[in-house]
Design a protein around this motif. Structure first.
Motif, PDB file in Angstrom:
ATOM      1  N   THR A   1      -7.823  36.657 -33.748  1.00  0.00           N
ATOM      2  CA  THR A   1      -7.344  36.917 -32.396  1.00  0.00           C
ATOM      3  C   THR A   1      -5.900  37.409 -32.476  1.00  0.00           C
ATOM      4  OG1 THR A   1      -6.280  34.798 -31.894  1.00  0.00           O
ATOM      5  CG2 THR A   1      -8.704  34.866 -31.754  1.00  0.00           C
TER       6      THR A   1
ATOM      7  N   TYR B   1      -7.891  32.526 -23.895  1.00  0.00           N
ATOM      8  CA  TYR B   1      -8.168  33.947 -23.731  1.00  0.00           C
ATOM      9  C   TYR B   1      -9.029  34.174 -22.491  1.00  0.00           C
ATOM     10  CZ  TYR B   1      -6.487  33.862 -28.495  1.00  0.00           C
ATOM     11  OH  TYR B   1      -5.707  33.665 -29.605  1.00  0.00           O
TER      12      TYR B   1
ATOM     13  N   GLU C   1     -10.427  39.844 -19.831  1.00  0.00           N
ATOM     14  CA  GLU C   1      -9.590  40.715 -20.661  1.00  0.00           C
ATOM     15  C   GLU C   1     -10.116  40.820 -22.092  1.00  0.00           C
ATOM     16  OE1 GLU C   1      -4.898  41.103 -22.104  1.00  0.00           O
ATOM     17  OE2 GLU C   1      -5.532  39.483 -20.762  1.00  0.00           O
ATOM     18  N   TYR C   2     -10.672  39.731 -22.588  1.00  0.00           N
ATOM     19  CA  TYR C   2     -11.150  39.694 -23.976  1.00  0.00           C
ATOM     20  C   TYR C   2     -12.643  39.389 -24.030  1.00  0.00           C
ATOM     21  CZ  TYR C   2      -6.175  39.226 -25.197  1.00  0.00           C
ATOM     22  OH  TYR C   2      -4.829  39.423 -25.342  1.00  0.00           O
TER      23      TYR C   2
ATOM     24  N   GLN D   1     -15.227  40.793 -29.950  1.00  0.00           N
ATOM     25  CA  GLN D   1     -14.208  41.614 -30.607  1.00  0.00           C
ATOM     26  C   GLN D   1     -13.366  40.820 -31.596  1.00  0.00           C
ATOM     27  OE1 GLN D   1     -12.053  42.078 -26.697  1.00  0.00           O
ATOM     28  NE2 GLN D   1     -10.282  42.278 -28.017  1.00  0.00           N
TER      29      GLN D   1
END
Length: 398
Positions: free
Chosen positions: A254, A293, A297-298, A302
Protein backbone atom coordinates in the motif's frame (compact mmCIF):
# COMPACT_ATOMS: atom_id res chain seq x y z
CA UNK A 1 30.66 14.91 -14.86
CA UNK A 2 26.95 14.36 -15.38
CA UNK A 3 25.39 13.92 -18.79
CA UNK A 4 21.88 14.55 -17.50
CA UNK A 5 21.07 18.06 -16.34
CA UNK A 6 17.84 19.90 -15.75
CA UNK A 7 19.08 22.68 -18.03
CA UNK A 8 19.65 20.24 -20.90
CA UNK A 9 16.24 18.66 -20.48
CA UNK A 10 14.49 22.05 -20.33
CA UNK A 11 16.33 23.20 -23.46
CA UNK A 12 15.25 20.05 -25.30
CA UNK A 13 11.63 20.57 -24.21
CA UNK A 14 11.61 24.20 -25.35
CA UNK A 15 12.95 23.25 -28.78
CA UNK A 16 9.80 21.16 -29.27
CA UNK A 17 7.24 23.66 -28.04
CA UNK A 18 6.08 24.62 -31.53
CA UNK A 19 5.50 21.69 -33.91
CA UNK A 20 4.76 22.58 -37.54
CA UNK A 21 3.72 20.47 -40.52
CA UNK A 22 6.52 18.92 -42.52
CA UNK A 23 5.14 19.09 -46.08
CA UNK A 24 2.85 21.04 -48.41
CA UNK A 25 0.53 18.04 -48.51
CA UNK A 26 0.21 18.05 -44.71
CA UNK A 27 -0.70 21.74 -44.79
CA UNK A 28 -3.24 21.24 -47.56
CA UNK A 29 -4.92 18.47 -45.61
CA UNK A 30 -4.98 20.55 -42.40
CA UNK A 31 -6.42 23.58 -44.19
CA UNK A 32 -9.05 21.40 -45.86
CA UNK A 33 -10.07 19.77 -42.55
CA UNK A 34 -10.23 23.12 -40.75
CA UNK A 35 -12.46 24.56 -43.45
CA UNK A 36 -14.77 21.55 -43.33
CA UNK A 37 -15.06 21.87 -39.54
CA UNK A 38 -15.55 25.64 -39.63
CA UNK A 39 -12.34 26.29 -37.68
CA UNK A 40 -10.39 29.53 -38.07
CA UNK A 41 -7.03 27.82 -38.56
CA UNK A 42 -4.97 31.01 -38.86
CA UNK A 43 -6.36 32.42 -35.61
CA UNK A 44 -5.79 29.15 -33.80
CA UNK A 45 -2.18 28.95 -34.98
CA UNK A 46 -1.56 32.54 -33.83
CA UNK A 47 -2.85 31.63 -30.38
CA UNK A 48 -0.60 28.55 -30.24
CA UNK A 49 2.41 30.68 -31.19
CA UNK A 50 1.62 33.29 -28.54
CA UNK A 51 1.35 30.60 -25.86
CA UNK A 52 4.95 29.44 -26.38
CA UNK A 53 6.56 32.60 -27.73
CA UNK A 54 8.32 33.74 -24.56
CA UNK A 55 9.83 30.34 -23.75
CA UNK A 56 10.74 29.55 -27.35
CA UNK A 57 12.67 32.80 -27.68
CA UNK A 58 15.17 31.48 -25.11
CA UNK A 59 16.37 28.74 -27.48
CA UNK A 60 15.33 29.82 -30.97
CA UNK A 61 18.25 30.61 -33.32
CA UNK A 62 18.34 34.24 -34.47
CA UNK A 63 17.54 33.41 -38.08
CA UNK A 64 14.01 32.36 -37.06
CA UNK A 65 13.25 35.39 -34.88
CA UNK A 66 11.76 37.55 -37.69
CA UNK A 67 9.24 34.80 -38.47
CA UNK A 68 8.43 34.53 -34.79
CA UNK A 69 7.88 38.27 -34.52
CA UNK A 70 5.65 38.55 -37.58
CA UNK A 71 3.64 35.47 -36.51
CA UNK A 72 4.34 33.32 -39.59
CA UNK A 73 6.64 30.68 -38.03
CA UNK A 74 3.80 28.17 -37.68
CA UNK A 75 1.64 29.41 -40.55
CA UNK A 76 1.17 27.76 -43.98
CA UNK A 77 2.63 30.91 -45.57
CA UNK A 78 6.08 30.26 -44.06
CA UNK A 79 8.58 29.89 -46.95
CA UNK A 80 9.39 26.26 -47.63
CA UNK A 81 13.15 26.77 -47.18
CA UNK A 82 12.58 28.33 -43.74
CA UNK A 83 10.18 25.54 -42.78
CA UNK A 84 12.70 22.86 -43.71
CA UNK A 85 15.46 24.73 -41.84
CA UNK A 86 13.28 24.98 -38.72
CA UNK A 87 12.31 21.31 -38.88
CA UNK A 88 15.98 20.38 -39.24
CA UNK A 89 16.81 22.49 -36.17
CA UNK A 90 14.13 20.68 -34.15
CA UNK A 91 15.42 17.32 -35.38
CA UNK A 92 19.01 18.25 -34.54
CA UNK A 93 18.00 19.19 -30.99
CA UNK A 94 16.33 15.80 -30.61
CA UNK A 95 19.48 14.03 -31.82
CA UNK A 96 21.61 16.10 -29.44
CA UNK A 97 19.46 15.07 -26.50
CA UNK A 98 19.44 11.45 -27.65
CA UNK A 99 23.26 11.51 -27.46
CA UNK A 100 22.99 12.79 -23.90
CA UNK A 101 20.59 9.98 -23.00
CA UNK A 102 22.85 7.41 -24.68
CA UNK A 103 25.85 8.65 -22.69
CA UNK A 104 23.81 8.54 -19.45
CA UNK A 105 22.75 4.98 -20.30
CA UNK A 106 26.35 3.92 -20.89
CA UNK A 107 27.42 5.37 -17.52
CA UNK A 108 24.53 3.57 -15.84
CA UNK A 109 25.40 0.22 -17.40
CA UNK A 110 29.02 0.55 -16.37
CA UNK A 111 28.16 1.49 -12.79
CA UNK A 112 25.37 -1.02 -12.22
CA UNK A 113 27.75 -3.91 -12.93
CA UNK A 114 29.27 -3.26 -9.47
CA UNK A 115 25.88 -3.57 -7.72
CA UNK A 116 23.71 -6.54 -6.69
CA UNK A 117 21.77 -8.51 -9.27
CA UNK A 118 18.44 -7.06 -8.12
CA UNK A 119 19.68 -3.53 -8.89
CA UNK A 120 20.94 -4.69 -12.27
CA UNK A 121 17.49 -6.13 -12.96
CA UNK A 122 15.85 -2.80 -12.12
CA UNK A 123 18.17 -0.78 -14.35
CA UNK A 124 17.83 -3.34 -17.11
CA UNK A 125 14.50 -1.65 -17.83
CA UNK A 126 13.48 1.99 -18.00
CA UNK A 127 12.30 3.93 -14.94
CA UNK A 128 10.77 6.59 -17.19
CA UNK A 129 7.32 7.72 -15.99
CA UNK A 130 7.57 5.87 -12.67
CA UNK A 131 6.11 7.72 -9.66
CA UNK A 132 7.42 8.11 -6.12
CA UNK A 133 4.88 6.37 -3.89
CA UNK A 134 6.67 6.37 -0.53
CA UNK A 135 9.90 7.50 1.14
CA UNK A 136 11.44 6.36 4.43
CA UNK A 137 14.67 7.46 6.06
CA UNK A 138 16.49 5.35 8.65
CA UNK A 139 19.68 7.05 9.79
CA UNK A 140 21.87 7.32 6.70
CA UNK A 141 19.71 4.90 4.68
CA UNK A 142 17.04 6.11 2.27
CA UNK A 143 14.22 3.83 1.10
CA UNK A 144 12.52 4.97 -2.09
CA UNK A 145 9.38 3.14 -3.22
CA UNK A 146 8.26 3.79 -6.78
CA UNK A 147 5.23 2.68 -8.75
CA UNK A 148 5.90 1.90 -12.40
CA UNK A 149 2.35 1.03 -13.52
CA UNK A 150 2.32 3.93 -15.96
CA UNK A 151 5.89 3.41 -17.09
CA UNK A 152 7.97 1.07 -19.24
CA UNK A 153 9.11 -1.59 -16.79
CA UNK A 154 7.64 -5.06 -16.37
CA UNK A 155 8.19 -4.49 -12.65
CA UNK A 156 5.19 -2.73 -11.11
CA UNK A 157 6.61 -1.78 -7.72
CA UNK A 158 10.30 -1.08 -7.04
CA UNK A 159 11.96 -0.50 -3.70
CA UNK A 160 15.36 1.20 -4.02
CA UNK A 161 17.60 1.19 -0.94
CA UNK A 162 20.44 3.74 -0.76
CA UNK A 163 22.95 2.64 1.90
CA UNK A 164 25.24 5.04 3.78
CA UNK A 165 24.08 8.18 2.02
CA UNK A 166 26.93 10.69 1.71
CA UNK A 167 25.23 13.69 0.06
CA UNK A 168 21.81 14.56 -1.29
CA UNK A 169 21.03 17.62 -3.39
CA UNK A 170 17.84 18.84 -5.05
CA UNK A 171 16.54 22.18 -6.27
CA UNK A 172 13.04 21.03 -5.19
CA UNK A 173 12.53 18.80 -2.11
CA UNK A 174 11.94 15.16 -2.98
CA UNK A 175 8.29 14.27 -2.42
CA UNK A 176 5.62 11.65 -3.04
CA UNK A 177 3.89 11.97 -6.40
CA UNK A 178 6.88 13.15 -8.43
CA UNK A 179 7.38 11.52 -11.85
CA UNK A 180 10.78 10.14 -12.83
CA UNK A 181 11.61 11.30 -16.34
CA UNK A 182 15.31 10.50 -16.83
CA UNK A 183 18.01 8.95 -14.63
CA UNK A 184 21.74 8.31 -14.60
CA UNK A 185 23.90 6.16 -12.31
CA UNK A 186 27.64 6.63 -11.95
CA UNK A 187 30.46 4.82 -10.12
CA UNK A 188 32.49 7.08 -7.84
CA UNK A 189 35.63 6.62 -5.75
CA UNK A 190 33.49 6.47 -2.59
CA UNK A 191 30.63 4.38 -3.99
CA UNK A 192 27.91 5.51 -6.35
CA UNK A 193 26.04 8.62 -7.49
CA UNK A 194 22.49 8.63 -8.80
CA UNK A 195 20.74 11.51 -10.56
CA UNK A 196 17.07 11.78 -11.49
CA UNK A 197 15.22 14.45 -13.45
CA UNK A 198 11.66 14.73 -12.17
CA UNK A 199 8.42 16.15 -13.50
CA UNK A 200 5.54 17.63 -11.46
CA UNK A 201 7.37 19.69 -10.43
CA UNK A 202 10.49 19.88 -12.58
CA UNK A 203 13.45 19.01 -10.40
CA UNK A 204 16.98 17.65 -10.46
CA UNK A 205 17.85 15.30 -7.58
CA UNK A 206 21.30 13.85 -6.98
CA UNK A 207 22.32 11.41 -4.24
CA UNK A 208 25.69 9.84 -3.47
CA UNK A 209 26.03 6.74 -1.31
CA UNK A 210 28.28 3.83 -0.41
CA UNK A 211 25.99 1.17 -1.80
CA UNK A 212 22.62 0.40 -3.25
CA UNK A 213 20.14 -2.46 -3.23
CA UNK A 214 16.67 -3.14 -4.63
CA UNK A 215 13.55 -5.25 -4.30
CA UNK A 216 10.79 -5.45 -6.87
CA UNK A 217 7.37 -6.95 -7.43
CA UNK A 218 4.97 -7.59 -10.31
CA UNK A 219 1.27 -7.31 -10.89
CA UNK A 220 -0.33 -10.76 -11.17
CA UNK A 221 -1.03 -11.56 -14.81
CA UNK A 222 -4.78 -11.63 -14.16
CA UNK A 223 -4.62 -8.00 -12.96
CA UNK A 224 -3.20 -6.79 -16.28
CA UNK A 225 -5.67 -8.76 -18.35
CA UNK A 226 -8.69 -7.56 -16.37
CA UNK A 227 -7.43 -3.99 -16.54
CA UNK A 228 -6.90 -4.13 -20.29
CA UNK A 229 -10.35 -5.62 -20.75
CA UNK A 230 -11.79 -2.86 -18.49
CA UNK A 231 -13.20 -5.50 -16.13
CA UNK A 232 -11.06 -4.73 -13.08
CA UNK A 233 -13.52 -2.40 -11.37
CA UNK A 234 -16.34 -4.92 -11.77
CA UNK A 235 -14.36 -7.81 -10.26
CA UNK A 236 -14.90 -8.53 -6.56
CA UNK A 237 -11.94 -9.25 -4.27
CA UNK A 238 -13.16 -12.80 -3.72
CA UNK A 239 -13.47 -13.46 -7.46
CA UNK A 240 -10.05 -11.91 -8.08
CA UNK A 241 -8.43 -14.08 -5.40
CA UNK A 242 -9.96 -17.12 -7.07
CA UNK A 243 -8.19 -16.23 -10.32
CA UNK A 244 -4.71 -15.94 -8.75
CA UNK A 245 -2.11 -18.65 -9.24
CA UNK A 246 -2.02 -20.55 -5.91
CA UNK A 247 1.61 -21.58 -6.47
CA UNK A 248 2.90 -18.00 -6.32
CA UNK A 249 3.85 -15.88 -3.31
CA UNK A 250 2.03 -12.59 -2.79
CA UNK A 251 2.50 -9.31 -0.94
CA UNK A 252 0.18 -6.53 0.17
CA UNK A 253 1.81 -3.24 -0.85
CA UNK A 254 0.00 0.00 0.00
CA UNK A 255 1.17 3.64 0.03
CA UNK A 256 2.32 3.03 3.64
CA UNK A 257 3.56 -0.54 4.02
CA UNK A 258 4.72 -3.83 2.51
CA UNK A 259 3.50 -7.10 4.09
CA UNK A 260 3.81 -10.68 2.94
CA UNK A 261 0.50 -12.48 2.48
CA UNK A 262 0.19 -15.75 4.38
CA UNK A 263 -2.96 -17.05 2.72
CA UNK A 264 -6.15 -16.15 0.89
CA UNK A 265 -9.65 -17.03 1.93
CA UNK A 266 -12.38 -14.80 0.58
CA UNK A 267 -10.15 -12.04 1.92
CA UNK A 268 -6.43 -11.64 2.71
CA UNK A 269 -4.52 -13.16 5.64
CA UNK A 270 -1.27 -11.34 6.43
CA UNK A 271 1.87 -12.86 7.93
CA UNK A 272 2.40 -10.14 10.52
CA UNK A 273 -0.81 -8.18 10.64
CA UNK A 274 -4.50 -8.21 9.86
CA UNK A 275 -6.97 -6.73 7.42
CA UNK A 276 -10.51 -5.68 8.24
CA UNK A 277 -12.76 -5.05 5.27
CA UNK A 278 -15.82 -2.91 5.90
CA UNK A 279 -18.44 -1.61 3.54
CA UNK A 280 -16.61 1.65 2.87
CA UNK A 281 -13.10 1.15 4.18
CA UNK A 282 -10.22 -1.28 4.57
CA UNK A 283 -8.22 -1.20 7.80
CA UNK A 284 -4.71 -2.70 7.85
CA UNK A 285 -3.04 -3.18 11.23
CA UNK A 286 0.66 -4.07 11.37
CA UNK A 287 2.92 -3.86 14.44
CA UNK A 288 0.46 -1.62 16.30
CA UNK A 289 0.20 0.73 13.34
CA UNK A 290 -3.23 1.21 11.81
CA UNK A 291 -3.83 2.38 8.24
CA UNK A 292 -7.26 3.15 6.82
CA UNK A 293 -8.08 3.11 3.11
CA UNK A 294 -11.30 4.52 1.69
CA UNK A 295 -12.75 1.93 -0.69
CA UNK A 296 -14.18 4.70 -2.87
CA UNK A 297 -10.57 5.73 -3.54
CA UNK A 298 -8.74 2.41 -3.30
CA UNK A 299 -9.54 -1.06 -4.60
CA UNK A 300 -7.93 -3.78 -2.41
CA UNK A 301 -7.08 -5.66 -5.62
CA UNK A 302 -4.55 -2.97 -6.55
CA UNK A 303 -2.53 -3.72 -3.39
CA UNK A 304 -1.77 -7.35 -4.28
CA UNK A 305 1.64 -8.08 -5.86
CA UNK A 306 3.76 -11.14 -6.58
CA UNK A 307 7.46 -11.86 -7.15
CA UNK A 308 6.77 -13.99 -10.23
CA UNK A 309 6.58 -12.39 -13.65
CA UNK A 310 4.12 -13.84 -16.13
CA UNK A 311 3.91 -12.08 -19.48
CA UNK A 312 0.24 -11.18 -20.03
CA UNK A 313 1.02 -10.43 -23.68
CA UNK A 314 2.93 -13.63 -24.47
CA UNK A 315 0.26 -14.63 -26.98
CA UNK A 316 1.20 -11.58 -29.08
CA UNK A 317 4.58 -13.20 -29.71
CA UNK A 318 3.13 -16.30 -31.31
CA UNK A 319 4.46 -16.20 -34.90
CA UNK A 320 2.13 -15.78 -37.85
CA UNK A 321 2.74 -18.16 -40.81
CA UNK A 322 4.65 -16.39 -43.59
CA UNK A 323 1.82 -16.72 -46.10
CA UNK A 324 -0.56 -14.92 -43.72
CA UNK A 325 1.70 -12.09 -42.50
CA UNK A 326 0.91 -9.49 -45.15
CA UNK A 327 -2.87 -9.79 -44.77
CA UNK A 328 -2.60 -9.87 -40.97
CA UNK A 329 -0.30 -6.82 -40.76
CA UNK A 330 -2.65 -4.76 -42.93
CA UNK A 331 -5.89 -6.20 -41.53
CA UNK A 332 -8.29 -5.03 -38.83
CA UNK A 333 -7.82 -7.86 -36.32
CA UNK A 334 -5.67 -6.10 -33.71
CA UNK A 335 -4.21 -9.23 -32.13
CA UNK A 336 -3.28 -10.72 -35.52
CA UNK A 337 -1.87 -7.37 -36.58
CA UNK A 338 0.41 -7.17 -33.53
CA UNK A 339 1.51 -10.77 -33.95
CA UNK A 340 2.32 -10.15 -37.63
CA UNK A 341 4.46 -7.09 -36.90
CA UNK A 342 6.23 -8.93 -34.07
CA UNK A 343 6.92 -11.83 -36.43
CA UNK A 344 8.46 -9.46 -38.98
CA UNK A 345 10.48 -7.70 -36.28
CA UNK A 346 11.94 -11.01 -35.09
CA UNK A 347 12.80 -12.26 -38.60
CA UNK A 348 13.81 -9.27 -40.75
CA UNK A 349 16.17 -11.06 -43.14
CA UNK A 350 13.96 -14.09 -43.77
CA UNK A 351 10.86 -11.94 -44.32
CA UNK A 352 12.47 -9.01 -46.15
CA UNK A 353 10.27 -9.28 -49.26
CA UNK A 354 7.06 -9.37 -47.22
CA UNK A 355 8.24 -6.52 -44.99
CA UNK A 356 8.95 -4.25 -47.95
CA UNK A 357 5.56 -5.01 -49.53
CA UNK A 358 3.75 -4.22 -46.27
CA UNK A 359 5.67 -0.97 -45.74
CA UNK A 360 4.83 0.20 -49.26
CA UNK A 361 1.12 -0.49 -48.74
CA UNK A 362 0.60 0.84 -45.23
CA UNK A 363 -0.75 4.37 -44.83
CA UNK A 364 0.97 6.53 -42.21
CA UNK A 365 -1.38 8.23 -39.74
CA UNK A 366 -0.90 10.17 -36.51
CA UNK A 367 -1.99 7.05 -34.63
CA UNK A 368 0.53 4.65 -36.17
CA UNK A 369 3.45 6.93 -37.02
CA UNK A 370 5.41 6.24 -33.83
CA UNK A 371 4.89 2.48 -34.09
CA UNK A 372 5.93 2.42 -37.74
CA UNK A 373 9.02 4.54 -37.03
CA UNK A 374 10.20 1.98 -34.45
CA UNK A 375 9.88 -0.86 -36.96
CA UNK A 376 11.41 1.20 -39.78
CA UNK A 377 14.45 1.96 -37.62
CA UNK A 378 14.84 -1.73 -36.78
CA UNK A 379 14.52 -2.86 -40.40
CA UNK A 380 16.87 -0.10 -41.56
CA UNK A 381 19.55 -1.28 -39.11
CA UNK A 382 19.12 -4.76 -40.52
CA UNK A 383 19.68 -3.34 -44.04
CA UNK A 384 16.70 -5.06 -45.66
CA UNK A 385 14.77 -2.04 -46.98
CA UNK A 386 14.47 -1.42 -50.73
CA UNK A 387 15.22 1.96 -52.30
CA UNK A 388 11.49 2.55 -52.83
CA UNK A 389 10.76 1.98 -49.15
CA UNK A 390 13.73 4.11 -48.08
CA UNK A 391 12.39 6.97 -50.20
CA UNK A 392 8.90 6.69 -48.71
CA UNK A 393 10.16 6.68 -45.11
CA UNK A 394 13.22 8.92 -45.35
CA UNK A 395 11.72 11.34 -42.76
CA UNK A 396 11.51 8.52 -40.19
CA UNK A 397 15.08 7.30 -40.64
CA UNK A 398 17.85 8.91 -38.58
Amino acid sequence: MWNLTKEGQVKFSKCHLLPIHESDDDWKMTIREAKAEGVDLIARLKEELEEVKVELLHVLPGRFIPYMEDGTLNQPTLPKAVREDYLQWVQDSAKEFEKILDAAYEHTQQAVAYLPTAVQDVFGESLHDAIIERMEREGDTLHLYINTDGGFSTKSHIHLIFHEVITEESDVPLKVGQWLIYDELQKTDDGFAFRVLFDCPDAEWTITMKGMDAQYYYRPMVYTRLRDEEKLEDTSLADYIGLLNPDHRYWLITPHLTCSIKAFTESIILDNGKIELGQNKMVVTVENQRFIYDLDEYNPIQFIYTDVFEDPYAHFNEPVPAEQIEAAALGNDLELQVRAWNTMYANPSELAAIINRVLLKIKITEENEMMVSVYISHFYKNMILTEEVLEKYHNLID
